[in-house]
Scaffold this active site. Structure first.
Site, short mmCIF file in Angstrom:
data_model
loop_
_atom_site.label_atom_id
_atom_site.label_comp_id
_atom_site.label_asym_id
_atom_site.label_seq_id
_atom_site.Cartn_x
_atom_site.Cartn_y
_atom_site.Cartn_z
N LEU A 261 -13.22 3.27 -9.05
CA LEU A 261 -12.09 3.57 -8.03
C LEU A 261 -10.83 3.17 -8.58
O LEU A 261 -9.72 3.66 -8.50
CB LEU A 261 -12.23 3.27 -6.81
N ARG A 265 -7.97 5.83 -9.19
CA ARG A 265 -6.79 5.62 -8.80
C ARG A 265 -5.68 6.07 -9.42
O ARG A 265 -4.58 6.93 -9.36
CB ARG A 265 -6.36 4.31 -8.07
N PHE A 403 -7.80 10.32 -0.76
CA PHE A 403 -8.63 10.12 -1.98
C PHE A 403 -8.55 8.73 -2.65
O PHE A 403 -7.31 8.20 -2.38
CB PHE A 403 -8.10 11.06 -2.91
N GLU A 404 -9.48 8.19 -3.27
CA GLU A 404 -9.66 7.00 -4.14
C GLU A 404 -9.15 5.84 -3.11
O GLU A 404 -8.49 4.90 -3.65
CB GLU A 404 -8.89 7.16 -5.19
N GLY A 405 -9.53 5.79 -1.86
CA GLY A 405 -8.86 4.65 -0.87
C GLY A 405 -7.48 5.18 -0.18
O GLY A 405 -6.87 5.52 -1.11
#
Length: 593
Positions: A261, A265, A403-405
């Protein structure tokens, strides 16, 4: 780049970086530029003329586009040559994500495949796993997806309930559970699946082939945006996975997820850059064509403000993204020189700059949301029409803050990672924070006598760092162990840190362009100063909000005095600077920086 190689992740908070130590996108070599142009040409010829068909999820269209991208090598840019890729460095893969970023749903499919779908195997797989899967992923013969999120496990990914149990023969793990929001799920051949074995506390990762059986799916999700991206719920019902398809070690899945991740990011940040560039191009061209009151609307100050601000915010985050990308490459080279295995070095180098990855994800996604919103506004009524390009861009942008956290989680991670590194002795934050307290009543020197380029701006950035150290140090001292629960304060601190990083990055890029004699130098200086003066106000506001939350009495008053002093700036005519930027955009009829 020797100075750059000495920089640690997060160290920008306490250390000044010389312009000679950063990479700027103008420095990409001809080969990298050719790769970028190949990606842009592909979008023009294969994707942008099929957007309605892609959004309608025409049967077989997205997989066929992935196949064509694979034939051009777009899926294997960062994959080693031994596995059928080009073996390019991290920053070149960032450039590809940037170039493809204007491809709407196609960009999502490609990024999911090349990133979270392929990299877990490349970085964590054993030799046999890499030899079996990576070459086919590099060409697009096999498409990949990543199965982490569950109905009750989103940001708290390690709470997932999908289970894996070894069969009686000891040959296969039987996976049972439900995954959701799985990008590429509808056409993927390979799934990276996270599950818990028996009563393990942590996840384990598995490479699952679609043909293993026991896999069913719900219909495609109906989404606000990225409608052409395949997004499915996937169910595993006694899916029999050979024991040799466990990825890495048992219970190492959560670490895999976190590290992959980090890459996702910063790559997402790069993709938003390409998307924003496309939106700005449309906005400029429309502003030049649309006539009201017998004038193109690009002649009006309100529109020129929007165009210049859109370009400035893009230029700033672009500066930070490629700065961080080069930091990652330099860290990788140093680790390889020290004898580390290539795959481990790739992961360790990105992990080292996880703070910067989180900042870039947040600031890039919020930049794009600003750009598309203003793009709709410039188009006026046509901006709201599905027949004009802004409507799709507006809807597709929104997912990037999730997305992505989520951006909230990433803001919290920025501060959490900084404090943990300080506690481990990897970064000396408290020493500088304590030193700042002694400067509260000192007379600030902006260096009026120093006529070196950006001397005044550099001192302002140094003071903004002190503002961040003042507030973070006071919060740690005042709240101690309870600080981790004060999310509003942590996000205030994260905002200060993030704005400092982006601001310093754009100033360094402008300074480097000036010293290299670039014809962009004057415009870069304008954009750097515009961004700086906007960041000062935002840092001041975030700082006051944080101090009001935990300070009191004379101590609060003293810290507010310090904050005001550390966020002080000299006057600058922002309007005229924006006018110069807008004129350049309008004359060139595109984003030209």
């Amino acid at each position: 780049m020797g100075e750059n190689k000495a920089i640690k992740g997060g160290e920008f908070v306490i250390r000044e970086t010389p312009y000679t130590a950063v990479f700027i996108p103008e420095e990409f070599d001809e080969e990298a530029k050719m790769i970028r142009q190949t990606c842009l040409d592909f979008l023009d010829t294969e994707v942008l003329n099929k957007l309605d068909r892609i959004d309608a999820q025409e049967e077989g269209l997205m997989p066929s586009l992935m196949d064509k991208a694979g034939e051009l090598g777009m899926l294997g840019v960062s994959i080693p040559e031994e596995y059928g890729g080009f073996g390019k460095n991290f920053n070149t893969s960032m450039l590809v994500a940037d170039a493809v970023g204007g491809g709407f749903s196609f960009a999502v499919a490609l990024s999911a495949h090349t990133g979270i779908g392929t990299l877990p195997i490349l970085y964590y797989g054993n030799d046999a796993q890499k030899a079996k899967y990576v070459p086919k992923l590099a060409t697009g013969e096999w498409k990949a997806s990543y199965c982490l999120t569950e109905p009750n496990a989103g940001s708290d990914a390690n709470s997932g309930r999908t289970s894996a149990k070894l069969n009686a023969e000891g040959t296969h793990y039987l996976i049972n559970g439900q995954k959701m929001w799985i990008t590429n799920g509808g056409f993927a051949d390979i799934f990276i699946v996270f599950a818990k074995i028996d009563d393990d506390k942590n996840l384990t990762a598995f490479i699952v082939e679609k043909d293993f059986g026991g896999i069913t799916m719900n219909p495609e999700e109906h989404k606000l945006g990225i409608k052409g991206s395949s997004t499915r719920q996937i169910f595993f019902n006694d899916c029999a996975v050979p024991v040799e398809n466990m990825l890495s070690d048992r219970e190492n899945g959560f670490k895999i997820a976190v590290n992959i991740l980090n890459i996702g990011r910063i790559k997402l940040g790069a993709a938003t850059i390409g998307s924003a560039r496309m939106v700005i191009n449309h906005a400029v061209q429309y502003a030049n064509e649309r006539v009201q009151f017998n004038l193109p609307i690009s002649k009006f100050g309100a529109i020129r403000y929007k165009l210049a601000e859109m370009a400035t915010r893009l230029f700033a985050v672009e500066s930070a993204s490629y700065r961080a990308g080069q930091n990652i490459d330099d860290a990788y080279d140093a680790l390889i020189a020290g004898g580390m295995d290539e795959a481990k070095a790739k992961l360790k180098s990105v992990e080292q700059f996880a703070i910067e990855c989180a900042i870039i994800k947040v600031w890039c996604s919020e930049m794009l949301d600003y750009v598309v919103d203003e793009g709709v506004q410039i188009y006026g009524g046509m901006g709201y029409s599905a027949d004009a390009p802004m409507e799709r861009a507006y809807r597709d942008s929104r997912i990037n803050r999730i997305f992505e956290g989520t951006n909230e989680v990433n803001r919290l991670l920025v501060v959490d990672m900084l404090l943990k590194r300080a506690m481990k002795g990897e970064l000396d934050l408290m020493g500088p924070a304590q030193a700042v307290a002694g400067e509260l009543l000192a007379i600030l020197d902006f260096g009026e006598e120093d006529d070196a380029p950006f001397a005044v701006e550099k001192k302002i950035v140094a003071n903004l760092k002190k503002a961040g150290l003042l507030i973070a140090g006071a919060a740690v001292q005042k709240l101690m162990m309870s600080l981790s629960k004060e999310e509003e304060i942590l996000m205030n601190i994260a905002d200060i840190i993030g704005y400092v990083y982006i601001t310093e990055s754009v100033l360094l890029r402008a300074e480097k362009l000036l010293h290299t004699g670039s014809d962009k130098a004057d415009y870069a200086k304008d954009m750097a100063k515009i961004y700086l003066y906007g960041a000062i106000d935002k840092i001041s506001a975030a700082g006051k909000e944080a101090l009001y939350s935990f300070g009191e009495g004379d101590e609060l008053n003293m810290m507010l005095v310090g904050l005001r002093r550390f966020t002080k700036a000299q006057p600058f005519n922002v309007k005229d600077a924006r006018q110069r930027i807008a004129k350049k955009l309008i004359d060139e009829n595109k984003y030209c920086f």
